[in-house]
Design a protein around this motif. Structure first.
Motif, PDB file in Angstrom:
ATOM      1  N   ASN A   1       0.807  -1.352  -0.003  1.00  0.00           N
ATOM      2  CA  ASN A   1       0.008  -0.019  -0.011  1.00  0.00           C
ATOM      3  C   ASN A   1       0.932   1.132   0.023  1.00  0.00           C
ATOM      4  O   ASN A   1       0.752   2.282   0.679  1.00  0.00           O
ATOM      5  CB  ASN A   1      -0.857  -0.135   1.326  1.00  0.00           C
ATOM      6  N   ALA A   2       1.802   1.153  -0.813  1.00  0.00           N
ATOM      7  CA  ALA A   2       2.701   2.208  -0.684  1.00  0.00           C
ATOM      8  C   ALA A   2       2.207   3.708  -1.060  1.00  0.00           C
ATOM      9  O   ALA A   2       2.813   4.616  -0.737  1.00  0.00           O
ATOM     10  CB  ALA A   2       4.078   1.960  -1.864  1.00  0.00           C
TER      11      ALA A   2
ATOM     12  N   LYS B   1      -5.531  -0.360   5.195  1.00  0.00           N
ATOM     13  CA  LYS B   1      -4.212  -1.172   5.103  1.00  0.00           C
ATOM     14  C   LYS B   1      -3.017  -0.296   5.457  1.00  0.00           C
ATOM     15  O   LYS B   1      -2.670   0.876   4.835  1.00  0.00           O
ATOM     16  CB  LYS B   1      -4.112  -1.714   3.726  1.00  0.00           C
ATOM     17  N   MET B   2      -2.138  -0.855   6.426  1.00  0.00           N
ATOM     18  CA  MET B   2      -0.888  -0.004   6.841  1.00  0.00           C
ATOM     19  C   MET B   2       0.045  -0.095   5.690  1.00  0.00           C
ATOM     20  O   MET B   2       0.514  -0.836   4.880  1.00  0.00           O
ATOM     21  CB  MET B   2      -0.270  -0.729   7.985  1.00  0.00           C
ATOM     22  N   THR B   3       0.577   1.151   5.453  1.00  0.00           N
ATOM     23  CA  THR B   3       1.754   1.296   4.412  1.00  0.00           C
ATOM     24  C   THR B   3       2.961   0.417   4.970  1.00  0.00           C
ATOM     25  O   THR B   3       3.376   1.194   6.069  1.00  0.00           O
ATOM     26  CB  THR B   3       2.182   2.677   4.047  1.00  0.00           C
ATOM     27  N   GLN B   4       3.554  -0.263   4.271  1.00  0.00           N
ATOM     28  CA  GLN B   4       4.887  -1.068   4.895  1.00  0.00           C
ATOM     29  C   GLN B   4       5.685  -1.150   3.732  1.00  0.00           C
ATOM     30  O   GLN B   4       5.282  -1.502   2.517  1.00  0.00           O
ATOM     31  CB  GLN B   4       4.254  -2.427   5.335  1.00  0.00           C
ATOM     32  N   ILE B   5       7.168  -1.568   4.340  1.00  0.00           N
ATOM     33  CA  ILE B   5       8.029  -2.074   3.156  1.00  0.00           C
ATOM     34  C   ILE B   5       8.770  -3.255   4.104  1.00  0.00           C
ATOM     35  O   ILE B   5       8.884  -3.056   5.318  1.00  0.00           O
ATOM     36  CB  ILE B   5       8.940  -1.135   3.074  1.00  0.00           C
ATOM     37  N   TRP B   6       8.981  -4.329   3.574  1.00  0.00           N
ATOM     38  CA  TRP B   6       9.681  -5.488   3.982  1.00  0.00           C
ATOM     39  C   TRP B   6      10.363  -6.366   3.155  1.00  0.00           C
ATOM     40  O   TRP B   6       9.861  -6.252   1.834  1.00  0.00           O
ATOM     41  CB  TRP B   6       8.475  -6.347   4.898  1.00  0.00           C
ATOM     42  N   THR B   7      11.263  -7.093   3.543  1.00  0.00           N
ATOM     43  CA  THR B   7      11.929  -7.970   2.502  1.00  0.00           C
ATOM     44  C   THR B   7      11.841  -9.328   2.918  1.00  0.00           C
ATOM     45  O   THR B   7      11.562  -9.809   4.015  1.00  0.00           O
ATOM     46  CB  THR B   7      13.487  -7.630   2.684  1.00  0.00           C
TER      47      THR B   7
ATOM     48  N   GLY C   1      12.542  -3.746   7.349  1.00  0.00           N
ATOM     49  CA  GLY C   1      10.982  -3.423   7.902  1.00  0.00           C
ATOM     50  C   GLY C   1      10.916  -2.293   7.879  1.00  0.00           C
ATOM     51  O   GLY C   1      11.633  -1.444   8.717  1.00  0.00           O
ATOM     52  N   VAL C   2       9.898  -1.747   7.612  1.00  0.00           N
ATOM     53  CA  VAL C   2       9.534  -0.357   7.610  1.00  0.00           C
ATOM     54  C   VAL C   2       8.075  -0.100   7.641  1.00  0.00           C
ATOM     55  O   VAL C   2       7.195  -0.615   6.959  1.00  0.00           O
ATOM     56  CB  VAL C   2      10.022   0.669   6.384  1.00  0.00           C
ATOM     57  N   GLY C   3       7.405   0.685   8.621  1.00  0.00           N
ATOM     58  CA  GLY C   3       6.007   0.912   8.852  1.00  0.00           C
ATOM     59  C   GLY C   3       5.803   1.782  10.095  1.00  0.00           C
ATOM     60  O   GLY C   3       6.652   1.909  10.939  1.00  0.00           O
ATOM     61  N   ASP C   4       4.512   2.153  10.215  1.00  0.00           N
ATOM     62  CA  ASP C   4       3.961   2.714  11.328  1.00  0.00           C
ATOM     63  C   ASP C   4       3.526   1.714  12.421  1.00  0.00           C
ATOM     64  O   ASP C   4       2.555   1.719  12.533  1.00  0.00           O
ATOM     65  CB  ASP C   4       2.961   3.804  10.764  1.00  0.00           C
ATOM     66  N   TYR C   5       4.461   1.098  12.975  1.00  0.00           N
ATOM     67  CA  TYR C   5       4.205  -0.045  13.960  1.00  0.00           C
ATOM     68  C   TYR C   5       4.157   0.610  15.308  1.00  0.00           C
ATOM     69  O   TYR C   5       4.865   1.631  15.700  1.00  0.00           O
ATOM     70  CB  TYR C   5       5.361  -0.961  13.748  1.00  0.00           C
ATOM     71  N   ALA C   6       3.470  -0.027  16.191  1.00  0.00           N
ATOM     72  CA  ALA C   6       3.785   0.159  17.523  1.00  0.00           C
ATOM     73  C   ALA C   6       4.789  -0.845  18.011  1.00  0.00           C
ATOM     74  O   ALA C   6       4.797  -2.123  17.487  1.00  0.00           O
ATOM     75  CB  ALA C   6       2.278  -0.222  18.308  1.00  0.00           C
ATOM     76  N   VAL C   7       5.785  -0.415  18.975  1.00  0.00           N
ATOM     77  CA  VAL C   7       6.694  -1.579  19.177  1.00  0.00           C
ATOM     78  C   VAL C   7       6.681  -1.737  20.939  1.00  0.00           C
ATOM     79  O   VAL C   7       6.517  -0.699  21.709  1.00  0.00           O
ATOM     80  CB  VAL C   7       8.236  -0.725  19.001  1.00  0.00           C
ATOM     81  N   VAL C   8       6.562  -2.967  21.270  1.00  0.00           N
ATOM     82  CA  VAL C   8       6.091  -3.563  22.695  1.00  0.00           C
ATOM     83  C   VAL C   8       7.579  -4.053  23.041  1.00  0.00           C
ATOM     84  O   VAL C   8       7.944  -5.024  22.244  1.00  0.00           O
ATOM     85  CB  VAL C   8       5.098  -4.202  22.678  1.00  0.00           C
ATOM     86  N   ARG C   9       7.921  -3.630  24.156  1.00  0.00           N
ATOM     87  CA  ARG C   9       9.363  -3.822  24.276  1.00  0.00           C
ATOM     88  C   ARG C   9       9.367  -5.075  25.607  1.00  0.00           C
ATOM     89  O   ARG C   9       8.316  -5.231  26.289  1.00  0.00           O
ATOM     90  CB  ARG C   9      10.262  -2.884  25.085  1.00  0.00           C
TER      91      ARG C   9
END
Length: 835
Positions: free
Chosen positions: A154-155, A162-168, A238-246
């Motif tokens: 969804n670039a 749908k979230m915009t993401q980049i991943w390999t 990986g790139v995107g507007d993620y939440a990061v839970v530690r």
């Protein structure tokens, strides 16, 4: 890599129709020999500096590749570089760049180094390039549905929600779509990745984040460093507007990157990870060897999950909410699988794809190990039984060697032989050697080959070194051979000698040798006999027995991978169920009873199994019961009612509700009505399906609110008629996967198939982008599995063409709809996949 096998129900219906989802097999070994890649160059360090073009879905990159000749002197460097534009190639000497001559064609970049280098001389080559993943011509497979390497999701933001993401996705050899490299599993290199992204996005890569700095234009540059060598296919961005839970294990960061909607549930989904790391570290006597462990989710992922070193990527199917998680964390086995790869696959990597077993068989077996540790042997045995049934699902798997050098495509190695059967083979090996020797042996294998590569023979040598036993016979039979024992047996009792004479025949060739556990039931007692079966057509054993046995049960511990011809009576299966401690023996008895539920003794087995300590067996018994039969004892009804309301497992409650629903008895309405308000999606869904059979007018509002996203197969099947008959369009995305296979479902169940076809037609005649996305996605993924099944492929192709005609008619009624235009594009792309 964790591949996701499609629904057993759907595949079973395909087999019933003589369509086989499998690669074509040949009767003999081919002349092809897939040797390990010859190493003329050794990679040492890879530094990348990249920026992304979201509009063009391309990436501009700069690379500094440090390497040296592997052994022989050379003046050239050959790199894999797929579908790229190469702008500049130079030798980097300090701050100076010296242009180099190169030739780029057929996805190979051949560089003249300008001089001859010896094996102890390092050099650094600079390459400026543009990665164009949408231009690559390599295809995906049954395991990995696409091979673009670099994915823009969804670039341009066209798909709402749908979230915009980049991943390999590098495995097998797709990392060379986004950076030039020697894209082979027997190469290892340290790395740096410097990526510039919009500041609103978070990034993830291998290793640790060394630096992050703001840039002009609302951009940010993150510098990730991996200081331990690993294979190019394990490189990740990986790139995107993620939440990061530690989270953390000991002093090592453990992070979970999820879509923000799932942030409150991230620890419920992934929170077992630190305990898994601790357990595997102790079990292997080798602490987790990397700097961090992060897990990220991906929309439109091309497989199940991928063990990129320190940065595992999971399909969005991993994301679940409380209504799912209260039933079970359906992704827990996958989480264990990918983590175990960080020893078997990342630390020690398969030398070649032919030896994929040293990656995937071990990762598959980790699922058993984790379940055994956390939940007990019974549930671990269920895991193994399910896996081996997956192996048997395709007849072609029988003829494949575990280690095979004659595959058509490297992608073919990612199958139920490398995964499922391989895990079962390791379980047999563990049983033969004993726990102490087995785990000490595989620890020896890891230590001897750490940060390098391995193959099956090195596993054998490590186990032989520890145990002192010769294992060539085992490896030749199970790793370098195909098939499994096919056993028939007879027995007779000699009352004078008080002996049981047991004859075991192997009907396949070549014959196997193996240890075999046999349970002898006599006088209400069970004795275990362990015998050795030699590699010949017939073996005979004399076993002491005080009286004529009521039952002889072969492979009583369920460890041997074998097909055993059984001729047991209902009464013998009852004895087997009542007297067996092992899960598989109890399961088989209940399975027989479920298939013969008109038989009075079979009903006894099912009634007894309702109280089994294993919840999977309780579910199987409930699924086998038919409470509409007059012969079912009244006590069974009250037991099923108790399970429906009070079983500690919500999945059992749901199965009990489904069993009661068959009666259409209004006295169960209070149970169904209460269940329709449950937190559990499974209980709620089955309750709604039950109410639908009795009071259908009340259902639409309830069914519309049910969260079916990622629901299990049983719940989807239960809800399908409800959704179709009430025309609940909001639930079409959830049933799209079943609708996508309606021609095959019809062969298995005409009524269910009719509902699936109706759902397909609803998707085609409505403006439901998510449903069309789900439907076309699963069909595109399946196209690889159908590559050698022209009849099945033709059926789906025709179904898609008919569906496209309906979708076009829907678009004509609303020609300005961007959503419908997008759906037409998706349908055309799916049709293209089946050409």
């Amino acid at each position: 890599m964790k591949k996701i096998f499609f629904s057993a129900l759907l595949l079973g219906s395909v087999f019933a129709a003589d369509f086989v989802f499998a690669q074509t097999e040949t009767s003999g070994r081919e002349s092809i020999y897939r040797a390990s890649h010859t190493k003329t160059t050794e990679l040492k360090h890879t530094k990348l500096k990249v920026k992304f073009d979201f509009e063009k879905e391309q990436m501009s990159g700069e690379e500094w590749l440090t390497a040296k000749p592997y052994f022989y002197p050379t003046d050239s460097l050959v790199l894999n570089a797929k579908a790229m534009l190469i702008h500049e190639v130079a030798m980097q000497n300090g701050g100076m760049k010296q242009p180099l001559k190169y030739d780029y064609r057929d996805d190979l970049l051949k560089i003249n180094l300008g001089k001859t280098f010896n094996r102890n001389e390092d050099y650094t080559v600079y390459i400026k390039y543009t990665a164009r993943p949408n231009e690559t011509t390599q295809k995906g497979s049954a395991a990995i549905s696409d091979a673009k390497g670099l994915y823009f999701i969804n670039a341009q933001g066209k798909d709402p929600g749908k979230m915009t993401q980049i991943w390999t996705q590098g495995e097998t050899e797709s990392s060379s779509v986004w950076f030039p490299t020697i894209d082979k599993p027997n190469q290892k290199t340290t790395q740096e990745i410097i990526m510039t992204v919009p500041d609103k996005f978070v990034t993830l890569s291998n290793g640790v984040l060394k630096e992050s700095k703001k840039e002009a234009g609302s951009l940010r540059t993150d510098h990730w460093v991996m200081d331990k060598p690993h294979a190019p296919y394990l490189f990740f961005m990986g790139v995107g507007d993620y939440a990061v839970v530690r989270d953390k294990w000991r002093n090592i960061p453990v992070d979970y990157y999820v879509e923000k909607e799932y942030e409150p549930y991230a620890k419920q989904i992934f929170g077992m990870t630190p305990e898994m790391i601790e357990y595997f570290s102790k079990l292997l006597n080798y602490d987790y060897p990397w700097q961090k462990y992060a897990q990220m989710t991906a929309q439109d992922y091309v497989s199940g999950a991928m063990e990129n070193t320190t940065a595992t990527l999971h399909s969005a199917m991993s994301q679940q909410k409380p209504g799912d998680l209260i039933d079970e964390n359906r992704w827990e086995d996958v989480i264990a699988h990918e983590l175990f790869h960080h020893w078997f696959g990342d630390l020690v990597t398969a030398e070649s794809w032919s030896n994929l077993t040293v990656n995937e068989s071990f990762a598959n077996y980790s699922e058993y190990l984790w379940n055994e540790y956390k939940y007990g042997k019974d549930l671990a045995d269920y895991t193994m039984m399910s896996a081996l049934r997956g192996y048997r699902m395709s007849p072609g798997n029988y003829h494949k060697h575990l280690v095979r050098f004659d595959y058509k495509s490297r992608e073919d190695m990612f199958d139920a032989v490398s995964y499922n059967k391989g895990g079962g083979i390791l379980h047999m090996l563990r049983n033969y050697l004993g726990d102490e020797a087995f785990f000490a042996g595989i620890s020896e294998y890891l230590k001897a080959n750490a940060f390098g590569t391995g193959e099956a023979h090195q596993v054998r040598l490590a186990l032989e070194k520890v145990s002192g036993k010769d294992l060539n016979w085992f490896f030749n039979q199970w790793f370098f051979g195909s098939g499994n024992p096919k056993i028939s047996y007879t027995y007779s009792y000699e009352p004078v000698k008080k002996q049981l004479q047991l004859n075991i025949s192997q009907t396949q060739t070549p014959h196997f040798q193996f240890p075999l556990a046999i349970d002898v039931f006599e006088g209400g007692k069970v004795s275990r006999q362990n015998v050795w079966v030699d590699a010949k057509s017939s073996n005979s054993f004399t076993i002491p027995a005080a009286s004529n046995p009521t039952l002889v049960n072969l492979n009583a511990d369920g460890i041997l991978i074998a097909d055993i011809e059984e001729k047991k009576t209902s009464a013998q299966y009852l004895v087997q169920y009542q007297g067996s401690k092992e899960f598989l023996s109890r399961w088989k008895a209940v399975e027989f009873a479920a298939e013969n539920n008109s038989d009075a003794i079979a009903q006894q087995i099912l009634a007894a199994a309702l109280k089994d300590p294993n919840f999977r067996i309780r579910i199987k018994a409930l699924q086998g019961l038919d409470l509409t039969k007059n012969s079912v004892h009244k006590s069974v009804f009250s037991e099923v009612e108790k399970l429906a309301q009070n079983d500690p497992k919500t999945l059992v409650q749901a199965a009990a509700i489904s069993a009661l629903a068959k009666t259409k008895d209004r006295k169960y309405l209070p149970i169904f009505e209460k269940g329709s308000q449950s937190v559990s999606n499974s209980v709620k869904g089955n309750s709604i399906a039950a109410l639908f059979k009795i009071e259908p007018a009340k259902i639409a509002a309830l069914a519309d609110k049910l969260d079916l996203d990622g629901a299990n197969e049983e719940l989807i099947m239960a809800m399908l008629p409800v959704i179709v008959e009430n025309k609940i369009e909001s639930q079409l995305p959830a049933v799209a996967q079943v609708a996508a296979f309606y021609p095959f479902v019809k062969f298995q169940d005409a009524k269910l198939g009719a509902s699936a076809e109706a759902a397909f037609n609803m998707i085609m005649t409505t403006d439901n982008l998510k449903a069309t996305q789900n439907l076309t996605k699963v069909l595109k993924m399946t196209s690889g599995q159908l590559s050698d099944n022209p009849q099945a492929k033709m059926m789906i192709s025709q179904m898609l063409k008919d569906g496209l005609a309906k979708k076009m008619e829907t678009l004509r009624k609303n020609p300005k709809s961007e959503s419908l235009q997008r759906q037409v594009e998706l349908m055309n792309a799916a049709i293209e996949a089946y050409k």
